[in-house]
Design a protein around this motif. Structure first.
Motif, PDB file in Angstrom:
ATOM      1  N   GLN A  82     -10.287 -17.762  -9.019  1.00 36.47           N
ATOM      2  CA  GLN A  82      -9.854 -17.004  -7.842  1.00 36.47           C
ATOM      3  C   GLN A  82     -10.964 -17.041  -6.799  1.00 36.47           C
ATOM      4  N   VAL A  83     -10.642 -17.638  -5.664  1.00 35.37           N
ATOM      5  CA  VAL A  83     -11.619 -17.812  -4.589  1.00 35.37           C
ATOM      6  C   VAL A  83     -11.148 -17.028  -3.372  1.00 35.37           C
ATOM      7  N   VAL A  84     -12.073 -16.324  -2.755  1.00 36.34           N
ATOM      8  CA  VAL A  84     -11.794 -15.659  -1.482  1.00 36.34           C
ATOM      9  C   VAL A  84     -12.827 -16.130  -0.480  1.00 36.34           C
ATOM     10  N   LEU A  85     -12.345 -16.620   0.653  1.00 41.96           N
ATOM     11  CA  LEU A  85     -13.193 -17.106   1.735  1.00 41.96           C
ATOM     12  C   LEU A  85     -13.067 -16.134   2.902  1.00 41.96           C
ATOM     13  N   VAL A  86     -14.158 -15.502   3.262  1.00 38.83           N
ATOM     14  CA  VAL A  86     -14.133 -14.433   4.262  1.00 38.83           C
ATOM     15  C   VAL A  86     -14.959 -14.857   5.474  1.00 38.83           C
ATOM     16  N   PRO A  87     -14.335 -15.196   6.597  1.00 46.73           N
ATOM     17  CA  PRO A  87     -15.104 -15.496   7.816  1.00 46.73           C
ATOM     18  C   PRO A  87     -15.800 -14.232   8.322  1.00 46.73           C
ATOM     19  N   ARG A  88     -17.083 -14.342   8.576  1.00 49.54           N
ATOM     20  CA  ARG A  88     -17.829 -13.169   9.052  1.00 49.54           C
ATOM     21  C   ARG A  88     -17.347 -12.768  10.444  1.00 49.54           C
ATOM     22  N   GLY A  89     -17.145 -11.458  10.615  1.00 52.75           N
ATOM     23  CA  GLY A  89     -16.827 -10.929  11.931  1.00 52.75           C
ATOM     24  C   GLY A  89     -15.432 -11.216  12.425  1.00 52.75           C
ATOM     25  N   VAL A  90     -14.565 -11.744  11.564  1.00 47.43           N
ATOM     26  CA  VAL A  90     -13.203 -12.075  11.965  1.00 47.43           C
ATOM     27  C   VAL A  90     -12.229 -11.184  11.217  1.00 47.43           C
ATOM     28  N   TYR A  91     -11.314 -10.531  11.941  1.00 48.45           N
ATOM     29  CA  TYR A  91     -10.296  -9.724  11.269  1.00 48.45           C
ATOM     30  C   TYR A  91      -9.281 -10.670  10.641  1.00 48.45           C
ATOM     31  N   PRO A  92      -9.085 -10.584   9.326  1.00 47.60           N
ATOM     32  CA  PRO A  92      -8.243 -11.580   8.655  1.00 47.60           C
ATOM     33  C   PRO A  92      -6.766 -11.362   8.922  1.00 47.60           C
ATOM     34  N   PRO A  93      -5.951 -12.409   8.749  1.00 51.53           N
ATOM     35  CA  PRO A  93      -4.501 -12.237   8.819  1.00 51.53           C
ATOM     36  C   PRO A  93      -4.047 -11.220   7.780  1.00 51.53           C
ATOM     37  N   SER A  94      -2.990 -10.474   8.097  1.00 50.88           N
ATOM     38  CA  SER A  94      -2.560  -9.393   7.207  1.00 50.88           C
ATOM     39  C   SER A  94      -2.226  -9.894   5.815  1.00 50.88           C
ATOM     40  N   GLY A  95      -1.729 -11.130   5.707  1.00 47.35           N
ATOM     41  CA  GLY A  95      -1.378 -11.664   4.408  1.00 47.35           C
ATOM     42  C   GLY A  95      -2.575 -11.906   3.513  1.00 47.35           C
ATOM     43  N   GLU A  96      -3.775 -12.056   4.110  1.00 48.26           N
ATOM     44  CA  GLU A  96      -4.979 -12.325   3.338  1.00 48.26           C
ATOM     45  C   GLU A  96      -5.843 -11.084   3.139  1.00 48.26           C
ATOM     46  N   LEU A  97      -5.591 -10.042   3.910  1.00 47.05           N
ATOM     47  CA  LEU A  97      -6.472  -8.879   3.888  1.00 47.05           C
ATOM     48  C   LEU A  97      -6.541  -8.240   2.514  1.00 47.05           C
ATOM     49  N   ARG A  98      -5.405  -8.114   1.851  1.00 44.46           N
ATOM     50  CA  ARG A  98      -5.393  -7.454   0.546  1.00 44.46           C
ATOM     51  C   ARG A  98      -6.273  -8.199  -0.457  1.00 44.46           C
ATOM     52  N   ALA A  99      -6.167  -9.516  -0.483  1.00 47.68           N
ATOM     53  CA  ALA A  99      -6.995 -10.298  -1.392  1.00 47.68           C
ATOM     54  C   ALA A  99      -8.471 -10.136  -1.064  1.00 47.68           C
ATOM     55  N   MET A 100      -8.800 -10.075   0.218  1.00 48.26           N
ATOM     56  CA  MET A 100     -10.197  -9.917   0.606  1.00 48.26           C
ATOM     57  C   MET A 100     -10.751  -8.554   0.208  1.00 48.26           C
ATOM     58  N   LEU A 101      -9.918  -7.514   0.341  1.00 50.62           N
ATOM     59  CA  LEU A 101     -10.374  -6.179  -0.023  1.00 50.62           C
ATOM     60  C   LEU A 101     -10.664  -6.071  -1.518  1.00 50.62           C
ATOM     61  N   ALA A 102      -9.910  -6.802  -2.321  1.00 50.50           N
ATOM     62  CA  ALA A 102     -10.082  -6.734  -3.777  1.00 50.50           C
ATOM     63  C   ALA A 102     -11.059  -7.780  -4.304  1.00 50.50           C
TER      64      ALA A 102
END
Length: 271
Positions: A53-73
């Protein structure tokens, strides 16, 4: 092989490395990415494996709503994600203990929090509770609901603005998987403990006793009293003249409670 990237299944060739995946999915912003692999943030470039399970988080960018949940977890333990999302925890009292327990569980990924308190936010709360000056006068249920919405928008919050008593406790908490006792008054604590243990036979209770002052935090423990009753704190220190309720020790006790609840959701128990 199939892996998950930001919560979505992706087919990748065998031998793909983490930075190869980053380049494919992030393009020109890859230098600004936070890379999280199976819950661990890394700058290394390991070979990926089936079901990673990989999560790629661009710094300083608000993620698309579909990806936000995965990023939070992403920084939690991946195999617990679904179990946490299905859990519903009732929190009785939203002061120094309950407000910190609630925000910790929301950040951890608990899917539903049931917040119960009759009180409003007032200045003497601010030395140890999560609330802010701008929230003075708000019901604690509403102030805490807003806090959780800002930090964990996928956490469902149910509120009851009511004083808990022997006549309503069973009805209030009958739908919760686990109950956290975070009340101030010793009589109310005893009442809720009796109601949960005697009328909700399948519901674990995580209670607290003894967190006042600034004595060593090493005295705070979690004890398994019965099969489904856990007690956090030192069991002794009470607030009184010259001994206040202070944020560091109260937060330590709340941390014990939140961790115990997390372990129960995960299927773990204290010895």
């Amino acid at each position: 092989m199939r892996i998950r990237v930001n919560g979505e299944p992706v087919e990748m060739p065998e031998g793909t490395r983490l930075q190869d995946l980053s380049a494919r999915h992030a393009g020109s912003v890859q230098a600004d990415l936070v890379r999280i692999l199976n819950g661990y943030q890394t700058a290394d470039n390991p070979v990926l494996h089936e079901n990673d399970q990989v999560v790629l988080v661009p710094r300083g960018v608000y993620p698309p709503s579909g990806e936000l949940r995965a990023m939070l977890a992403a920084r939690n333990t991946p195999e617990l994600t679904d179990r946490l999302a299905r859990a519903r925890v009732g929190i009785a009292g939203l002061g120094g203990l309950g407000s910190h327990v609630a925000t910790a569980l929301a950040r951890t990924g608990v899917g539903c929090l049931h917040l119960v308190d009759f009180d409003i936010v007032e200045p003497s709360n601010l030395n140890r509770q999560v609330y802010r000056l701008a929230q003075l006068g708000l019901p604690k249920t509403e102030a805490l609901r807003r806090e959780i919405a800002d930090i964990a928008p996928y956490c469902k919050v149910i509120t009851d603005q009511v004083r808990i008593d022997a006549g309503n406790a069973h009805r209030l908490f009958a739908g919760d998987d686990i109950v956290c006792e975070a009340l101030d008054d010793a009589t109310a604590k005893a009442m809720l403990t009796d109601v949960v243990l005697s009328t909700l036979p399948h519901t674990p209770l995580v209670a607290a006793s003894g967190m006042a002052g600034y004595a060593s935090g090493n005295a705070l423990t979690t004890r398994k009293i019965t099969r489904r009753f856990y007690l956090c704190g030192d069991g002794e220190s009470e607030a009184g003249y010259g001994v206040g309720l202070m944020a560091p020790r109260v937060m330590l006790c709340a941390g014990h409670q939140a961790l115990t609840i997390l372990r129960l959701i995960a299927g773990e128990t204290e010895p």
